[in-house]
Structures are given as structure tokens and as C-alpha cells.
Design a protein around this motif. Structure first.
Motif, PDB file in Angstrom:
ATOM      1  N   ALA A 140       0.791  -1.113  -0.009  1.00 54.46           N
ATOM      2  CA  ALA A 140       0.060   0.108   0.041  1.00 54.46           C
ATOM      3  C   ALA A 140       0.933   1.108  -0.143  1.00 54.46           C
ATOM      4  N   VAL A 141       0.268   2.108  -0.722  1.00 57.48           N
ATOM      5  CA  VAL A 141       0.991   3.668  -0.662  1.00 57.48           C
ATOM      6  C   VAL A 141       0.016   4.706  -0.110  1.00 57.48           C
ATOM      7  N   ILE A 142       0.388   5.617   0.735  1.00 59.33           N
ATOM      8  CA  ILE A 142      -0.351   6.744   1.377  1.00 59.33           C
ATOM      9  C   ILE A 142      -0.269   7.828   0.180  1.00 59.33           C
ATOM     10  N   LEU A 143      -0.874   8.163  -0.441  1.00 59.20           N
ATOM     11  CA  LEU A 143      -1.099   9.470  -1.323  1.00 59.20           C
ATOM     12  C   LEU A 143      -1.874  10.818  -0.539  1.00 59.20           C
ATOM     13  N   ASP A 144      -1.060  11.882  -0.677  1.00 62.68           N
ATOM     14  CA  ASP A 144      -1.517  13.126  -0.630  1.00 62.68           C
ATOM     15  C   ASP A 144      -1.657  13.523   0.867  1.00 62.68           C
ATOM     16  N   ARG A 145      -2.050  12.532   1.897  1.00 66.27           N
ATOM     17  CA  ARG A 145      -2.023  12.824   3.220  1.00 66.27           C
ATOM     18  C   ARG A 145      -0.898  12.129   4.177  1.00 66.27           C
ATOM     19  N   PRO A 146       0.348  12.324   3.784  1.00 66.42           N
ATOM     20  CA  PRO A 146       1.103  11.734   4.686  1.00 66.42           C
ATOM     21  C   PRO A 146       1.063  12.259   6.185  1.00 66.42           C
ATOM     22  N   SER A 147       1.226  11.233   7.069  1.00 68.18           N
ATOM     23  CA  SER A 147       1.106  11.473   8.409  1.00 68.18           C
ATOM     24  C   SER A 147       1.991  10.447   9.245  1.00 68.18           C
ATOM     25  N   PRO A 148       2.549  10.951  10.574  1.00 68.33           N
ATOM     26  CA  PRO A 148       3.569   9.783  11.473  1.00 68.33           C
ATOM     27  C   PRO A 148       2.407   8.608  11.482  1.00 68.33           C
ATOM     28  N   ALA A 149       1.169   8.853  11.618  1.00 67.86           N
ATOM     29  CA  ALA A 149       0.351   7.818  11.909  1.00 67.86           C
ATOM     30  C   ALA A 149       0.471   6.556  10.841  1.00 67.86           C
TER      31      ALA A 149
END
Length: 330
Positions: A140-149
Motif C-alpha cells: 500500500a502507498v499513502i497518497l496526498d495525506r502523509p502522517s506519522p500515523a
């Protein structure tokens, strides 16, 4: 009457003068094939109009040749534009795209993630919240909303912090000093990054007010009082949708843009150039975001144990008529 038989793998192999294994290598990108051999196979595939069954491929290879994309909503014009960029990049890599929207609802998001995991080789995910009830267990890849979570996942995003800094610099250059900040939802990492970047570079600016609002065209009723403040000479709206709603409300209040108040948005959605006046905004590199998300996900699928990567792409200030020329205030 029996249905006509479609071309088989063997038909393609005979026409191209290669083995069925070589045709399979080309179809699945599973092993290197010499360029001239690949060209012959691709020509045979096209001539015979060969279509590989996705279910057969999945059974044989364990791969669906499909990417899942989960968005928080489709109402914000930025997300359909981003979905198109991801789709184009996926097709360029011979992968289909399966699209889902969560409505920023945690239960719907969990169901969508589970459904996509069954049908796709990996998921590109724009989280609707920072506390989802379910997370992907596969690539999975997080797009647009990077977060330490979500630091354990690869991530791709525009440099939201730098975008906020560019807005502060623009107000300085235009001689605007008394600014209102419509910061977007505090739960959105992208909105938070934009606000943080702006405030960190706001020395010399007076922040008249700072409010969090949804990424929506309709502003809360209390916005009338905020926008009517006579001290105000600039507004930073943390998305173009919010900025367009702001332009409408200012017009209803009889406040001229940019003569009375300058307005700057964020995203550069297609509507931004069509407003009256056209909107100054921070442009996100939508095509590059989609391409980088797909390439990063495919790399993760191919090598699941490699170190996590976090890419931040540059943004650009696009100056239009909702702000004055630099150094000029009417």
C-alpha cells in the motif's frame, strides 16, 4: 450454437514464432524478453485481438494486474483529477484501476480496503481519517495525506508545508499584512501541513483570524462575520474549493477582490482559472503525484521488504487576478 473460440496462447505463439512460455513472459512481465521478440509477440497479440482472462491470470500468477485506489470522496474536484492521473499511470504499466470512495466514514473505509485487497495487487490510499479501524496488510502507498500515523507505509505527497510558505511570501510581496486563514480540517494532514507552512513564515503578517472549515464550497454561517472584518486585506484558503466559496461570500458582502481583499487557494483545480476573478493558488503536480504513487506501489509489490520511502513533490504558486501584482495594493 457454440460460441466462437477466441485466440489462445498457442495461436499467439505460432503467429509470433515463439514458445507459449515467451508469450506468457510478455503478458505477465515475469521475465526479461529481447526487445525484438517482445515486439513480435505484441504485434501478434494485437493482430489476433488476444484478451487474457484476468481470473485466469490471477489463478496462474497470483497477480490481478490491478491497482486499488481509495479516495475519501469524489465531490472535491481535486480527487477526480488525481484519480485520472493514477488511472493513466496504471494503464501505462498494464494495470487496471479499481476505484472506491469512503465518504470519510471509517466503517465504509474498512469495507473498501478489504474489498480492494481481494481484487487488487496493492492499494493507493488517501485516508479519510487518522484513526482508521482497518489498515492494509498487503502492499500500500499513502497518497496526498502523509502522517506519522502511517509512517510504516510508503507515501507520496505534494510539499504542503512549502505551499503554505509560498502563500506567506506572496502576501509579503503584495504588501498584504492583515490575513485571515481558512485552514481546513485539523484532522487532514495535508491541511495541517499547509497551515503550518504558512504560519511558520508569517513573520510580519498579522493573523486577524484562524478558523478550521471543511473542504467544501459552502462556508459556515459564521464566515460572514469573519469575511466582513474591515481590517482584513488577504485570505489564505487551504483548498481551491474553500477559496471559491470564499469568493462567492465576499461578492455577496460587497467586498471587491483583489481591491479590498486578496484571496489565495491551494490545489489549482480546473475551476480555479474559471472563477471571477480567476484564482491565485498553489498548484499541486497532479500528474507526477499519480505517476509516482503507481511506480512506488509497483516497486513495493515487486520487493515487499525494501525500506519504506516518503516522496515530497514540489509545488508552484500560480498567480491570477484574485491577488494584486507584487508590491501593489489598491
Amino acid at each position: 450454437m457454440s460460441r466462437p473460440r477466441g485466440p489462445t496462447l498457442r495461436d499467439v505463439a505460432v503467429r509470433a514464432g515463439v514458445s507459449t512460455a515467451t508469450v506468457s513472459f510478455v503478458l505477465n512481465d515475469s521475465k526479461p524478453v529481447a526487445p525484438e521478440t517482445r515486439a513480435r509477440v505484441e504485434a501478434a497479440l494485437a493482430a489476433l485481438d488476444y484478451r487474457m482472462s484476468s481470473s485466469a491470470r490471477a489463478l496462474r500468477t497470483g497477480r490481478h494486474q490491478a491497482i486499488g485506489l481509495l479516495l475519501p470522496d469524489l465531490a472535491n474536484p481535486f480527487f477526480p483529477a488525481l484519480a485520472q492521473a493514477v488511472t493513466d499511470a496504471a494503464w501505462a504499466h498494464r494495470h487496471a484501476l479499481i476505484l472506491a470512495s469512503s465518504g470519510s466514514d471509517t466503517a465504509t473505509e474498512a469495507e473498501a480496503l478489504a474489498a480492494l485487497a481481494e481484487r487488487a495487487d496493492g492499494i493507493i490510499w488517501i485516508p479519510g481519517t487518522e484513526s482508521p479501524v482497518h489498515r492494509p496488510t498487503g502492499p500500500a502507498v499513502i497518497l496526498d495525506r502523509p502522517s506519522p500515523a502511517f509512517a510504516s507505509y510508503d507515501s507520496i505527497a505534494a510539499d504542503h508545508h512549502e505551499g503554505g510558505a509560498l502563500v506567506a511570501a506572496a502576501f509579503h510581496a503584495q504588501g498584504r499584512r492583515r490575513i485571515g486563514l481558512l485552514a481546513g480540517p485539523a484532522t487532514s494532514p495535508s491541511a495541517a501541513g499547509r497551515a503550518e507552512g504558512f504560519l511558520a513564515n508569517a513573520s510580519g503578517l498579522e493573523i486577524i483570524w484562524h478558523h478550521e472549515v471543511p473542504f467544501a464550497l459552502t462556508l459556515p454561517e459564521s464566515a460572514c462575520a469573519w469575511l466582513a472584518d474591515p481590517r482584513l486585506d488577504g485570505i489564505f484558503a487551504a483548498s481551491d474549493v474553500v477559496a471559491i466559496g470564499t469568493l462567492r461570500r465576499l461578492r455577496a458582502l460587497g467586498r471587491a477582490v483583489p481591491d479590498d481583499v486578496a484571496v489565495i487557494g491551494f490545489d489549482d483545480i480546473p475551476w480555479a482559472a474559471l472563477t471571477e476573478p480567476p484564482l491565485t493558488t498553489i498548484r499541486q503536480p497532479v500528474d507526477a503525484l499519480g505517476r509516482s504513487a503507481v511506480e512506488t506501489l509497483l516497486a513495493r509489490i515487486a520487493a515487499p521488504t525494501t525500506p519504506v520511502v516518503h516522496h515530497r513533490l514540489a509545488v508552484t504558486l500560480i498567480e491570477r487576478a484574485s491577488t494584486s501584482a507584487p508590491g501593489h495594493v489598491a
